[in-house]
Design a protein around this motif. Structure first.
Motif, mmCIF file in Angstrom:
data_model
loop_
_atom_site.group_PDB
_atom_site.id
_atom_site.type_symbol
_atom_site.label_atom_id
_atom_site.label_comp_id
_atom_site.label_asym_id
_atom_site.label_seq_id
_atom_site.Cartn_x
_atom_site.Cartn_y
_atom_site.Cartn_z
ATOM 1 N N ALA A 9 21.071 5.087 -17.689
ATOM 2 C CA ALA A 9 20.272 6.128 -17.022
ATOM 3 C C ALA A 9 21.029 6.790 -15.885
ATOM 4 O O ALA A 9 20.750 7.941 -15.537
ATOM 5 C CB ALA A 9 18.970 5.521 -16.503
ATOM 6 N N ALA A 10 22.002 6.082 -15.316
ATOM 7 C CA ALA A 10 22.761 6.633 -14.186
ATOM 8 C C ALA A 10 23.928 7.495 -14.625
ATOM 9 O O ALA A 10 24.581 8.120 -13.786
ATOM 10 C CB ALA A 10 23.256 5.495 -13.295
ATOM 11 N N LEU A 11 24.213 7.553 -15.933
ATOM 12 C CA LEU A 11 25.275 8.435 -16.408
ATOM 13 C C LEU A 11 24.918 9.896 -16.137
ATOM 14 O O LEU A 11 23.729 10.263 -16.142
ATOM 15 C CB LEU A 11 25.469 8.267 -17.919
ATOM 16 C CG LEU A 11 26.198 7.026 -18.435
ATOM 17 C CD1 LEU A 11 26.146 7.011 -19.968
ATOM 18 C CD2 LEU A 11 27.638 6.998 -17.951
ATOM 19 N N PRO A 12 25.889 10.751 -15.937
ATOM 20 C CA PRO A 12 25.590 12.182 -15.820
ATOM 21 C C PRO A 12 24.876 12.679 -17.070
ATOM 22 O O PRO A 12 25.113 12.173 -18.181
ATOM 23 C CB PRO A 12 26.974 12.819 -15.675
ATOM 24 C CG PRO A 12 27.850 11.728 -15.169
ATOM 25 C CD PRO A 12 27.323 10.461 -15.783
ATOM 26 N N SER A 13 24.028 13.664 -16.908
ATOM 27 C CA SER A 13 23.247 14.164 -18.042
ATOM 28 C C SER A 13 24.154 14.665 -19.160
ATOM 29 O O SER A 13 23.841 14.513 -20.348
ATOM 30 C CB SER A 13 22.303 15.280 -17.598
ATOM 31 O OG SER A 13 23.034 16.371 -17.039
ATOM 32 N N GLY A 14 25.311 15.233 -18.813
ATOM 33 C CA GLY A 14 26.225 15.720 -19.840
ATOM 34 C C GLY A 14 26.754 14.604 -20.717
ATOM 35 O O GLY A 14 26.943 14.784 -21.924
ATOM 36 N N ALA A 15 26.981 13.440 -20.122
ATOM 37 C CA ALA A 15 27.458 12.293 -20.889
ATOM 38 C C ALA A 15 26.358 11.781 -21.809
ATOM 39 O O ALA A 15 26.598 11.473 -22.991
ATOM 40 C CB ALA A 15 27.928 11.195 -19.941
ATOM 41 N N ARG A 16 25.126 11.684 -21.306
ATOM 42 C CA ARG A 16 24.016 11.201 -22.130
ATOM 43 C C ARG A 16 23.732 12.177 -23.278
ATOM 44 O O ARG A 16 23.464 11.761 -24.404
ATOM 45 C CB ARG A 16 22.778 10.991 -21.265
ATOM 46 C CG ARG A 16 22.904 9.747 -20.378
ATOM 47 C CD ARG A 16 21.660 9.469 -19.548
ATOM 48 N NE ARG A 16 21.650 10.265 -18.329
ATOM 49 C CZ ARG A 16 20.769 11.208 -18.023
ATOM 50 N NH1 ARG A 16 19.793 11.489 -18.880
ATOM 51 N NH2 ARG A 16 20.831 11.857 -16.886
ATOM 52 N N THR A 17 23.813 13.460 -22.998
ATOM 53 C CA THR A 17 23.590 14.463 -24.056
ATOM 54 C C THR A 17 24.649 14.358 -25.132
ATOM 55 O O THR A 17 24.357 14.471 -26.332
ATOM 56 C CB THR A 17 23.593 15.875 -23.436
ATOM 57 O OG1 THR A 17 22.532 15.977 -22.491
ATOM 58 C CG2 THR A 17 23.422 16.942 -24.512
ATOM 59 N N ALA A 18 25.899 14.138 -24.746
ATOM 60 C CA ALA A 18 26.987 14.019 -25.719
ATOM 61 C C ALA A 18 26.802 12.798 -26.613
ATOM 62 O O ALA A 18 27.098 12.845 -27.819
ATOM 63 C CB ALA A 18 28.327 13.933 -24.989
ATOM 64 N N ILE A 19 26.305 11.711 -26.037
ATOM 65 C CA ILE A 19 26.045 10.509 -26.845
ATOM 66 C C ILE A 19 24.951 10.789 -27.871
ATOM 67 O O ILE A 19 25.081 10.455 -29.053
ATOM 68 C CB ILE A 19 25.666 9.329 -25.938
ATOM 69 C CG1 ILE A 19 26.876 8.882 -25.109
ATOM 70 C CG2 ILE A 19 25.132 8.162 -26.772
ATOM 71 C CD1 ILE A 19 26.547 7.864 -24.040
ATOM 72 N N GLU A 20 23.861 11.424 -27.435
ATOM 73 C CA GLU A 20 22.761 11.693 -28.360
ATOM 74 C C GLU A 20 23.179 12.694 -29.431
ATOM 75 O O GLU A 20 22.650 12.649 -30.553
ATOM 76 C CB GLU A 20 21.536 12.195 -27.598
ATOM 77 C CG GLU A 20 20.882 11.086 -26.773
ATOM 78 C CD GLU A 20 19.456 11.421 -26.389
ATOM 79 O OE1 GLU A 20 18.544 10.702 -26.825
ATOM 80 O OE2 GLU A 20 19.266 12.417 -25.649
#
Length: 269
Positions: A9-20
């Protein structure tokens, strides 16, 4: 020193979006204890299954291990879980693997996991060393031997994992899987059994019993005794250095095991 940990949850939103974008919508995430070599360590549950995530900041000094894991993965599956993606986004270098439903190996004397670990050692020894960039065992250990010439005994063309921390060995109903290949190395085939001996001693095996655990491995039978002596000496020096900057109980346990093995080898006939 371990890489500083971070939750998904603490990852930058760009990193989480790239994973999804790679694995689909994430339904829930289990943050798990990060290893020494990664900051992010989590299980992402999706409609298609579970994916193990690991990552480091793109500017971390060990970030090269992420690329190493990505490069070597095609050569070490199914011994290792299959890599599903490797992306760099939001200032993070991220890997996603098929999740292994197993437990960390128990190295203690009499453990039913031990035969499966020796099976993994046999399987690894049978794999050809890929023609990718790998560290060389003789160079990695050159600074820890008594005589620089001793390190030449560690040279070879075998693919080595080198980090036999039991958290890097996952046991399922039928086998052992090896994870965390960032420190994969090219060197003499007997070195991986030698690395494992130290972890066996750290979990309660006498040095002679630990050596007996690998005695039937073909790679070990070819190990020159003097070269093994040199490796035990180098390993004790290496863990002395690590303990100098991280003298926690876990590190001191491994250091004491390495010292105990070195002493055992020094009294060899």
């Amino acid at each position: 020193m371990p890489a500083p940990s971070i939750t998904f949850a603490a990852l930058p939103s760009g990193a989480r979006t790239a994973i999804e974008a790679e694995i689909g919508s994430i339904l829930r995430v289990e943050d798990v204890s990060a290893g020494l070599n990664s900051s992010l360590s989590a299980l992402a549950h999706t409609a298609g299954g579970v994916v193990f995530l690991k990552g480091l900041r793109s500017d971390h000094r060990w970030v090269w291990t992420q690329q190493r894991e990505a490069d070597i993965n095609p050569y070490v599956t199914p011994l290792a879980p299959r890599l599903l993606f490797h992306v760099i986004a939001g200032g993070w270098d991220l890997l996603g693997f098929e999740a292994i439903d197993g437990h960390h190996a128990d190295y203690s004397p009499g453990s039913p996991d031990l035969p499966k670990v020796t099976g993994a050692l046999r399987e690894l020894a049978a794999l050809p060393c890929p023609g990718i960039e790998l560290r060389l065992a003789e160079k990695r250990l050159a600074g820890y031997v008594a005589d620089p010439a001793d390190a030449e005994a560690f040279a070879g063309n075998a693919l080595l994992h080198t980090d036999w921390n039991n958290h890097n060995v996952l046991i399922t109903h039928d086998r052992a899987h090896l994870v965390d290949w960032g420190w994969a190395t090219r060197g003499a085939a007997w070195l991986d059994p030698a690395h494992w001996i130290i972890w066996l001693i750290a979990t309660g095996h006498a040095p002679s019993d630990a050596e007996e655990s690998v005695a039937l491995l073909p790679a070990w039978t070819l190990a020159p005794p003097r070269a093994v002596d040199a490796f035990a000496h180098a390993s004790a020096n290496l863990w002395e250095e690590i303990a100098g900057s991280a003298s926690d109980d876990w590190t001191m346990n491994i250091l004491n095991a390495a010292r105990l093995w070195q002493q055992h080898r020094s009294h060899r006939p």
